[in-house]
Design an enzyme around this catalytic site. Structure first.
Site, PDB file in Angstrom:
ATOM      1  N   GLU A   1     -54.364  82.592  51.345  1.00 11.81           N
ATOM      2  CA  GLU A   1     -53.894  83.918  50.920  1.00 11.81           C
ATOM      3  C   GLU A   1     -54.060  84.061  49.417  1.00 11.81           C
ATOM      4  OE1 GLU A   1     -49.954  85.038  52.199  1.00 11.81           O
ATOM      5  OE2 GLU A   1     -49.931  86.806  50.903  1.00 11.81           O
TER       6      GLU A   1
ATOM      7  N   ASP B   1     -43.312  86.046  59.161  1.00  8.57           N
ATOM      8  CA  ASP B   1     -41.954  86.268  58.659  1.00  8.57           C
ATOM      9  C   ASP B   1     -41.962  87.429  57.655  1.00  8.57           C
ATOM     10  OD1 ASP B   1     -43.154  84.989  56.533  1.00  8.57           O
ATOM     11  OD2 ASP B   1     -41.552  83.506  56.238  1.00  8.57           O
ATOM     12  N   SER B   2     -43.168  87.981  57.400  1.00  7.85           N
ATOM     13  CA  SER B   2     -43.245  89.235  56.651  1.00  7.85           C
ATOM     14  C   SER B   2     -42.465  90.337  57.362  1.00  7.85           C
ATOM     15  CB  SER B   2     -44.707  89.670  56.465  1.00  7.85           C
ATOM     16  OG  SER B   2     -45.409  89.654  57.690  1.00  7.85           O
TER      17      SER B   2
ATOM     18  N   LYS C   1     -47.303  78.559  62.475  1.00  8.23           N
ATOM     19  CA  LYS C   1     -47.854  78.473  61.117  1.00  8.23           C
ATOM     20  C   LYS C   1     -46.736  78.099  60.155  1.00  8.23           C
ATOM     21  CE  LYS C   1     -48.680  82.268  58.407  1.00  8.23           C
ATOM     22  NZ  LYS C   1     -47.855  81.945  57.227  1.00  8.23           N
TER      23      LYS C   1
ATOM     24  N   ASP D   1     -44.622  82.421  63.104  1.00  8.52           N
ATOM     25  CA  ASP D   1     -44.572  81.985  61.709  1.00  8.52           C
ATOM     26  C   ASP D   1     -43.223  81.313  61.456  1.00  8.52           C
ATOM     27  OD1 ASP D   1     -45.570  81.777  59.165  1.00  8.52           O
ATOM     28  OD2 ASP D   1     -45.059  83.828  58.572  1.00  8.52           O
TER      29      ASP D   1
ATOM     30  N   GLU E   1     -46.024  77.173  55.698  1.00  9.69           N
ATOM     31  CA  GLU E   1     -46.568  77.272  54.342  1.00  9.69           C
ATOM     32  C   GLU E   1     -46.486  75.922  53.626  1.00  9.69           C
ATOM     33  OE1 GLU E   1     -44.533  80.410  52.226  1.00  9.69           O
ATOM     34  OE2 GLU E   1     -44.938  81.882  53.798  1.00  9.69           O
TER      35      GLU E   1
HETATM   36  O1  KIV Z   1     -45.526  86.407  57.165  1.00 11.20           O
HETATM   37  C1  KIV Z   1     -46.694  86.761  57.124  1.00 11.20           C
HETATM   38  O2  KIV Z   1     -47.109  87.825  57.591  1.00 11.20           O
HETATM   39  C2  KIV Z   1     -47.612  85.860  56.490  1.00 11.20           C
HETATM   40  C3  KIV Z   1     -48.809  86.498  55.910  1.00 11.20           C
HETATM   41  C4  KIV Z   1     -48.508  86.921  54.534  1.00 11.20           C
HETATM   42  C5  KIV Z   1     -49.946  85.594  55.971  1.00 11.20           C
HETATM   43  O3  KIV Z   1     -47.372  84.698  56.393  1.00 11.20           O
END
Ligand code: KIV
Length: 313
Positions: free
Chosen positions: A215, A77-78, A146, A116, A148
């Site tokens: 991270e 989600d970056s 993934k 993500d 968090e």
């Molecule tokens: O969104 C993303 O790219 C991430 C990384 C910071 C691990 O979660």
């Protein structure tokens, strides 16, 4: 009329319509490469070969990464920051993620692909988490998701894993909680916070996460977690060399993010500088009329052109 005139001038040296440049070598590599699987990832851990992992958000980059043999690709989600220009990842929606993840799957058929889960796509409830993880799998063809968070997210991880979806946890600096964490900074510097991260890793592993990303935690905390993992792959982003593999944000590693490059990234190639130089060249060539040149345009047969003029009167 200028297009027919210049077209006639260069008819003989023009490449045949539809003729393409030869495919580059990475094309062959993508199709010849074996698809990465969960047993394949665990085999790398067992043999002590570090796993390679990068973020990716679009089809052409996915094609290059797959061709380079990257083991795992995260559509993070970056993308809210790297692709959409937001200041954080919070505005990213499930629909944003689905569109980009599906594009990456088309470019990278062989890497282990992770979607993500964006902000508020799993926090509200276990059911929300399972539904959105299911959307990723059904609508993008990714291999896992993934999310968090530590022990407080263990029930989401367990629910997703029970639904048959491989799930990755993310500890340390978790950008969706950046306000609560006090900014983009090292996590687990003190013993108490480090102990909490180690306990969280155990909770996620017990809940069924097959992999945990650490991270920005101190290298020794990452090493302790890696040594204690029983059936879980531990990956490092800025957390030192002792994990089972490394993740980098693609834009950081290739000079493509305009605002900053974090210390944890190494710039492996400054693609940003190459592109900027190319852009200067394009502006110069168009301004000075050295582009386009004859191989870049198409003409028209004299008979057709004469007939056209006749029809136009
Ligand atoms: O969104 C993303 O790219 C991430 C990384 C910071 C691990 O979660």
């Amino acid at each position: 009329m200028w297009w027919s005139v210049v077209g006639q001038r260069r008819r003989r040296d023009r490449p045949a319509l539809g003729r393409r440049r030869p495919a580059d070598r990475s094309e062959a590599t993508v199709t010849e490469r074996k698809r990465m699987t969960l047993p394949g990832l665990f085999a790398k851990v067992a043999e002590g070969t570090p796993i390679t992992w990068l973020t990716c958000y679009d089809y052409p980059t996915a094609h290059m990464q797959d061709g380079a043999g990257i083991d795992m690709i995260l559509v993070g989600d970056s993308l809210g920051m790297t692709m959409l220009g937001y200041d954080s990842t919070l505005p990213v929606t499930m629909d944003d993620m689905i569109r980009h993840t599906a594009a990456v799957r088309r470019g990278a058929p062989n890497a282990w692909l992770i979607g993500d889960m964006p902000y508020m796509s799993y926090q509200p409830s276990v059911e929300t988490a399972i539904r959105n993880a299911g959307r990723f799998m059904a609508e993008t063809g990714c291999d896992s998701v993934k999310l968090e968070g530590g022990a407080e997210m263990a029930d989401r991880v367990a629910g997703i894993a029970r639904a048959g979806i491989p799930v990755i946890g993310h500890l340390g600096l978790t950008p969706q909680s950046v306000s609560a964490l006090g900014g983009f900074r090292l996590q687990g510097k003190g013993a108490a916070q480090a102990k909490k991260i180690i306990d969280d890793a155990k909770a996620l592993e017990a809940a069924g996460a097959f992999c945990i990303l650490l991270e920005l935690v101190p290298d020794r905390v990452c090493k302790l977690i890696t040594e204690r993992a029983e059936h879980c792959i531990i990956m490092s982003l800025g957390s030192g060399p002792d994990a089972h593999g490394q993740l980098l944000i693609y834009h950081d590693a290739f000079g493509l993010y305009p605002k900053f490059t974090p210390r944890m990234a190494h710039v492996f190639a400054d693609a940003g500088a190459v592109i900027r130089e190319g852009l200067d060249g394009y502006v110069r060539a168009v301004t000075e009329r050295t582009f386009p040149s004859p191989e870049n345009w198409f003409g028209m047969k004299d008979e057709e052109y004469d007939e056209l003029l006749r029809r136009l009167g």
